[in-house]
Scaffold this motif. Structure first.
Motif, PDB file in Angstrom:
ATOM      1  N   UNK A  69       0.808  -1.230   0.000  1.00  0.00           N
ATOM      2  CA  UNK A  69       0.000   0.000   0.000  1.00  0.00           C
ATOM      3  C   UNK A  69       0.838   1.275   0.000  1.00  0.00           C
ATOM      4  N   UNK A  70       2.010   1.250   0.666  1.00  0.00           N
ATOM      5  CA  UNK A  70       2.788   2.486   0.685  1.00  0.00           C
ATOM      6  C   UNK A  70       3.379   2.796  -0.691  1.00  0.00           C
ATOM      7  N   UNK A  71       3.645   1.730  -1.443  1.00  0.00           N
ATOM      8  CA  UNK A  71       4.103   1.879  -2.826  1.00  0.00           C
ATOM      9  C   UNK A  71       3.029   2.647  -3.613  1.00  0.00           C
ATOM     10  N   UNK A  72       1.774   2.277  -3.359  1.00  0.00           N
ATOM     11  CA  UNK A  72       0.656   2.879  -4.095  1.00  0.00           C
ATOM     12  C   UNK A  72       0.407   4.315  -3.629  1.00  0.00           C
ATOM     13  N   UNK A  73       0.752   4.589  -2.370  1.00  0.00           N
ATOM     14  CA  UNK A  73       0.640   5.977  -1.899  1.00  0.00           C
ATOM     15  C   UNK A  73       1.528   6.879  -2.738  1.00  0.00           C
ATOM     16  N   UNK A  74       2.703   6.355  -3.075  1.00  0.00           N
ATOM     17  CA  UNK A  74       3.603   7.154  -3.911  1.00  0.00           C
ATOM     18  C   UNK A  74       3.184   7.120  -5.370  1.00  0.00           C
ATOM     19  N   UNK A  75       2.596   6.003  -5.798  1.00  0.00           N
ATOM     20  CA  UNK A  75       2.092   5.907  -7.169  1.00  0.00           C
ATOM     21  C   UNK A  75       1.000   6.951  -7.362  1.00  0.00           C
ATOM     22  N   UNK A  76       0.127   7.045  -6.395  1.00  0.00           N
ATOM     23  CA  UNK A  76      -0.881   8.098  -6.393  1.00  0.00           C
ATOM     24  C   UNK A  76      -1.888   7.992  -7.522  1.00  0.00           C
ATOM     25  N   UNK A  77      -2.427   9.134  -7.878  1.00  0.00           N
ATOM     26  CA  UNK A  77      -3.494   9.165  -8.858  1.00  0.00           C
ATOM     27  C   UNK A  77      -3.426  10.503  -9.576  1.00  0.00           C
ATOM     28  N   UNK A 322      -0.361  -2.513  12.356  1.00  0.00           N
ATOM     29  CA  UNK A 322       0.966  -2.250  11.807  1.00  0.00           C
ATOM     30  C   UNK A 322       1.432  -0.851  12.185  1.00  0.00           C
ATOM     31  N   UNK A 323       2.489  -0.817  12.966  1.00  0.00           N
ATOM     32  CA  UNK A 323       2.989   0.454  13.465  1.00  0.00           C
ATOM     33  C   UNK A 323       3.430   1.388  12.328  1.00  0.00           C
ATOM     34  N   UNK A 324       4.088   0.844  11.335  1.00  0.00           N
ATOM     35  CA  UNK A 324       4.577   1.694  10.233  1.00  0.00           C
ATOM     36  C   UNK A 324       3.400   2.314   9.475  1.00  0.00           C
ATOM     37  N   UNK A 404      -4.762   2.779   5.889  1.00  0.00           N
ATOM     38  CA  UNK A 404      -5.562   1.853   6.701  1.00  0.00           C
ATOM     39  C   UNK A 404      -5.311   0.414   6.271  1.00  0.00           C
ATOM     40  N   UNK A 405      -5.211   0.218   4.949  1.00  0.00           N
ATOM     41  CA  UNK A 405      -4.877  -1.131   4.463  1.00  0.00           C
ATOM     42  C   UNK A 405      -3.522  -1.559   5.007  1.00  0.00           C
ATOM     43  N   UNK A 406      -2.598  -0.600   5.014  1.00  0.00           N
ATOM     44  CA  UNK A 406      -1.260  -0.877   5.535  1.00  0.00           C
ATOM     45  C   UNK A 406      -1.353  -1.281   7.019  1.00  0.00           C
ATOM     46  N   UNK A 407      -2.173  -0.551   7.762  1.00  0.00           N
ATOM     47  CA  UNK A 407      -2.280  -0.782   9.198  1.00  0.00           C
ATOM     48  C   UNK A 407      -2.882  -2.159   9.499  1.00  0.00           C
ATOM     49  N   UNK A 408      -3.911  -2.502   8.723  1.00  0.00           N
ATOM     50  CA  UNK A 408      -4.690  -3.689   9.085  1.00  0.00           C
ATOM     51  C   UNK A 408      -4.358  -4.944   8.284  1.00  0.00           C
ATOM     52  N   UNK A 409      -3.840  -4.787   7.084  1.00  0.00           N
ATOM     53  CA  UNK A 409      -3.645  -5.990   6.264  1.00  0.00           C
ATOM     54  C   UNK A 409      -2.192  -6.356   6.044  1.00  0.00           C
ATOM     55  N   UNK A 410      -1.291  -5.529   6.487  1.00  0.00           N
ATOM     56  CA  UNK A 410       0.127  -5.812   6.305  1.00  0.00           C
ATOM     57  C   UNK A 410       0.734  -5.987   7.692  1.00  0.00           C
ATOM     58  N   UNK A 414       8.660  -8.050   8.268  1.00  0.00           N
ATOM     59  CA  UNK A 414       8.876  -8.178   6.836  1.00  0.00           C
ATOM     60  C   UNK A 414       7.846  -7.348   6.048  1.00  0.00           C
ATOM     61  N   UNK A 415       7.593  -6.165   6.558  1.00  0.00           N
ATOM     62  CA  UNK A 415       6.550  -5.269   6.043  1.00  0.00           C
ATOM     63  C   UNK A 415       6.620  -5.090   4.527  1.00  0.00           C
TER      64      UNK A 415
END
Lengths: 484, 481
Positions: A69-77, A322-324, A404-410, A414-415
């Motif tokens: 998900x963090x990769x996609x945050x940078x990918x953006x829209x 997920x803390x990160x 939120x996806x990062x927090x709950x699904x990752x 080995x994040x």
């Protein structure tokens, strides 16, 4: 009433007799059509390009492989600002507002690629749009058609004749205005028809006839004001030549001088920070918060303690979430707030500048008309701001969903090696632009409405008060003339 | 003989300014010109302050980053955040001829990341103000001054004729000399205005030292001369004053607003620029795809442009900044063709406008003035090119540091390349000459036309003065229309 129509017919007749006026009328009408077709052609092509890119971006989003998900945050829209359906009639401020807006995490970009950036200096004194034809050229036609309307009768000695035949000064003035107004309407009609045709048959969207109605009212009032002013000045000047000179001077002051002077005064009174200054301010403020990419930051250390207490654990690894991801979400919230604060400050400066222009509009009806016209067309500053604000809200929502996806699904362990499944991308809502309402846009412009009202009221009052003078001024002239 | 001429001149001035309207208009032009020049000075100051802010922002950011990251942190990580200022100092002339300056930025701050996404940032301009247009000295001199010229010349002959003073004046002085004196009186007044406005402008903003201000002044003078020629051509005709006024105002609207606006619309339709939106999409995709590709693939594409690093083997088990910046480079590679096409379209638009403007001399003057002031599209493209080469220099400067995975304290930040501003694209003469020629040619044509008709009208007038009852002048204004 009969007298008014007779006078109007007489005025129309004399307009039709003057070749230069006919020429100008045809020119204004033709330019109206040409500008409508040209601007529409350009607008359609632009809209297609934006739609094509928007659907490409949409497709690329959905076709993403499984990603962190963090990769996609940078990918953006990416968002491409849609133009209002009436933008071809009056592009308003949109050529100067950006078109393409990149939404990504950690930053708020500004929209880039406005139309004006692709134009040469040739466009710097104005663009050929139906709005410009009606706002700048149609008044000239009115002046040429009407500067001699009363003064000419006086010079020829026909004014007392009209009065003697039973026409009252009021009827003469009303008839003259009607006749000149008919010429202006004839010149404006083709533009109106072209616009209406495009609205009715050209667009995929349902046409907003309310907006078309507001435009008709705006230009109707503005041009009616010009007709009244023309008749008024013509009735108050000794010679037609003087009337023409004063009317042209008025046109230059109102249509050419006032907008630029108002803009310049507004910028002088409320200077805006440059992009570099704004960015430096944002950066300085961000340093106070900390950097979300750096988990050892004091701001985030405090956050960590808060979460450790809340979940009664001793290390972030033991947290059920997920803390990160949490760090990223809180960081985004903090930096977004800073960006938005500075953005709103900038917007405040722009709004203060626009209010200065609004006050100028009280005295300079061309400015008032421009403000109302672009708001009615849906291309005013509020439309640009609506896009910016809604796009920012959309950006924030998209980024925080990913967090939120990062927090709950990752899992924290080995994040970065984990991936979300592709189906997740389909759960993101689409961007739907909600343009500002016409009613609100008009309600926000009391000065412009008042300015346009004054523009009609002042010459009306002048004509009403000068009624008696109309006949008196004419008497000495009539004595000189031999009986016709 | 000389004293007669002087007396006539003084009489003419007295008559010109008696009416009040001309005095007000002349004062207004001077006042607006002085205000515009002062505003131009403020604007230049603001641009310089903005550049200083960018420079200061860079320094404080660097200090902050170096202070915050532990000494083991690679320089590549700091470079992710660091923005390098690339400010183009404005030409002094751009204070007076701001051109497209309002919509452009000359003050980018770029990161080492993919460039295409950073090149087109918009300034914090208020679109409502930009839509209203700029009141700069160029506008006062090129748009408003012609109106003053029209106002004081349109009834040069017809006014005398209509007042019935023409025959009286001719009793003592031949009509050609009378026209000469009347024209001379007006030329002197306007010349005084132009010279004072140019002087005010030069004082307000200062001058560039390379001959451009000279060309700009020459263009303004030629432009003024063109309007005088046009006004004389019309005013010495046999039309009535009101007809002259309509013709001249019509010419002003056509040459100042209409023809440029038509050309501009045609230009956009003939040269569409859809690449603008495309290139952002391509760059973003090019960079982000790389995260999902095998690392060697990205590196292979990187080595195509930088073969000197091709023996470097990308580590697979850990993140490397060299690979990260290579992915960014991939973004620019993906957008390269579109970006080229985009610039080509803009260059074509610029060239097209420059060529066709020669048919509309006042527009040619405006475009040339913006070109001399480096505030036109061409100058913006040159600036972007300069930023590109700066980005390239930064990349080659930092590549050894990135590939060696150097920690940031070992980087000598004082040796970082600094931005080299773009030089003006064209020599002053090349920028000014075509417009000057167009103006001169059009002026001569107008004067030639005036001469032909003037001879005719003078002989008619002179004949008229000898005959007992002169032909009545045509009063078109008198028709009730």
């Amino acid at each position: 009433m009969k007298n008014i129509l007779r006078i109007a017919r007489r005025q129309i007749h004399s307009i039709l007799e003057t070749r230069s006026t006919i020429l100008l009328l045809v020119l204004v009408a033709a330019l109206g059509i040409v500008s409508g077709l040209g601007a529409r052609h350009h607008a359609v092509r632009e809209a297609e390009a934006r739609l094509e890119q928007q659907s490409l971006v949409e497709r690329q989003w959905l076709e993403q492989p499984g990603r962190h998900p963090h990769r996609v945050i940078h990918y953006g829209f990416l968002l491409f600002r849609e133009e209002a359906p009436l933008a071809f009639f009056d592009p308003g401020v949109s050529p100067w507002a950006g078109t393409a807006l990149y939404l990504e995490g950690h930053r708020q970009n500004s929209a880039s690629f406005g139309d004006a950036r692709h134009a040469t200096s040739a466009a710097s004194f104005g663009r050929l749009t139906p709005a410009a034809v009606l706002g700048l050229l149609a008044p000239l036609l009115i002046i040429v058609a009407g500067f001699a309307s009363v003064s000419g009768e006086r010079e020829q000695g026909t004014l007392p004749l009209l009065l003697a035949q039973g026409a009252t000064p009021g009827q003469i003035v009303a008839g003259k205005s009607l006749g000149i107004g008919a010429a202006a309407a004839a010149a404006a009609l083709p533009v109106g028809l072209v616009t209406a045709a495009f609205m009715a048959f050209g667009g995929a969207e349902a046409p907003s006839w309310l907006r078309v109605g507001a435009l008709v009212a705006t230009y109707g009032a503005y041009l009616a004001g010009w007709v009244l002013v023309t008749v008024w000045i013509s009735s108050r000047r000794k010679s037609s030549g003087a009337a023409l000179a004063h009317l042209v001077a008025l046109w230059v002051v109102l249509g050419v001088g006032a907008p630029r002077l108002a803009a310049s005064v507004a910028a002088g009174l409320h200077p805006e920070p440059s992009r570099a200054e704004l960015t430096a301010q944002v950066q300085a403020a961000e340093r106070q918060v900390g950097e979300s990419h750096n988990p050892d930051d004091p701001f985030f250390a405090a956050l960590r303690d808060e979460y450790l207490t809340r979940y009664q654990v001793s290390s972030v690894e033991e947290l059920p979430v997920n803390w990160r991801g949490l760090v990223s979400r809180e960081g985004e919230a903090a930096t977004s707030r800073i960006h938005e604060e500075h953005q709103l400050e900038l917007l405040g400066v722009h709004q203060r500048q626009n209010r200065v222009i609004g006050w100028f509009g009280l005295l300079a009806p061309h400015l008032a008309m421009r403000d109302l016209s672009m708001s009615a067309a849906g291309t005013g500053p509020e439309a640009v701001e609506a896009f910016r604000a809604q796009a920012e809200a959309h950006r924030y929502d998209r980024i925080q969903r990913l967090n939120d996806l990062h927090i709950h699904q990752i899992h924290l362990e080995n994040d970065r090696a984990q991936r979300l499944s592709r189906e997740e991308w389909e759960r993101f809502p689409e961007f739907r632009l909600e343009p500002p309402s016409l009613r609100q846009a008009l309600a926000d412009r009391p000065q412009a409405l008042a300015g346009l009202g004054l523009w009609m009221l002042v010459p009306l009052l002048g004509l009403a008060l000068g009624r008696e003078r109309l006949s008196r001024v004419s008497e000495p002239a009539s004595r000189k003339e031999p009986a016709a | 003989m000389r004293s007669t001429r002087w007396r006539l001149l003084r009489l003419e001035w007295a008559r010109m300014f008696r009416s009040g309207g001309s005095t007000v208009a002349a004062c207004l032009v001077i006042a607006l010109g002085a205000y515009a020049a002062w505003e131009g000075r403020q604007r230049l100051g603001a641009v310089e302050a903005s550049a200083a802010a960018a420079e200061e922002g860079y320094r404080s950011q660097l200090e902050f980053l170096v202070g915050r990251y532990p000494p083991t942190t690679e320089a590549g990580e700091l470079l992710y955040y660091l923005t390098f200022p690339a400010s183009q100092p404005p030409s002094r002339l751009s204070g007076l001829a701001s051109g497209r300056e309002a919509v452009e930025t000359a003050n980018l701050r770029i990161r080492l990341l993919a460039l295409e996404g950073q090149l087109y940032e918009q300034e914090t301009l208020n679109p409502r103000l930009a839509a209203a247009g700029r009141l700069d000295l160029g506008f006062v001199l090129l748009a408003l001054l012609p109106l003053l010229i029209i106002a004081i010349t349109y009834d040069l002959v017809s006014g005398e004729r209509e007042r019935g003073t023409w025959r009286l004046a001719q009793l003592f002085v031949p009509s050609s000399r009378l026209v000469g004196v009347k024209t001379g009186a007006r030329i002197l007044v306007v010349a005084g205005l132009v010279v004072s406005l140019l002087a005010i402008g030069a004082l307000a903003t200062g001058l560039d030292g390379d001959g451009r201000p000279g060309w700009a002044a020459a263009l303004v003078v030629l432009h003024t001369a063109f309007w005088f020629a046009l006004c004389l051509a019309v005013a010495t005709g046999r039309r009535s004053s009101t007809a002259n006024a309509m013709v001249l105002v019509g010419a002003w609207v056509a040459l100042t607003f209409l023809a440029p606006a038509v050309l501009s619309l045609m230009n956009t339709i003939l040269h569409p620029a859809p690449e603008a939106l495309d290139l952002t999409v391509r760059q973003r995709q090019g960079y982000h795809e790389a995260w999902d590709l095998p690392r060697e693939e990205t590196m292979e594409e990187f080595f195509e442009d930088y073969p000197e690093w091709s023996d470097w083997i990308v580590p697979q088990d850990r993140f490397t900044w060299a690979w990260y910046y290579a992915m960014n480079h991939r973004g620019d590679q993906a957008a390269r063709e579109t970006s080229r096409a985009y610039r080509d379209v803009l260059a074509r638009r610029d060239a097209w406008a420059g060529r066709w403007s020669l048919l509309v001399p006042p527009l040619a003057a405006r475009i040339a003035l913006d070109r001399l002031a480096s505030s036109d599209l061409e100058a913006q493209l040159a600036y972007q090119e300069a930023v590109r080469s700066y980005h390239e220099r930064l990349k080659t400067h930092f590549q050894p540091i990135l590939f060696a995975e150097t920690p940031h304290p070992e980087v000598d930040w004082s040796r970082v390349p600094i931005f080299e501003p773009a030089a003006p694209v064209e020599a002053p003469a090349a920028a000014g000459l075509p417009a000057a020629a167009s103006l001169a040619l059009a002026s001569l044509l107008a004067l030639w036309g005036a001469r032909g008709r003037r001879a005719l009208s003078f002989s008619a007038l002179r004949r008229g003065s000898r005959t007992p009852s002169p032909p009545a002048p045509r009063f078109r204004s008198a028709s009730p229309g």
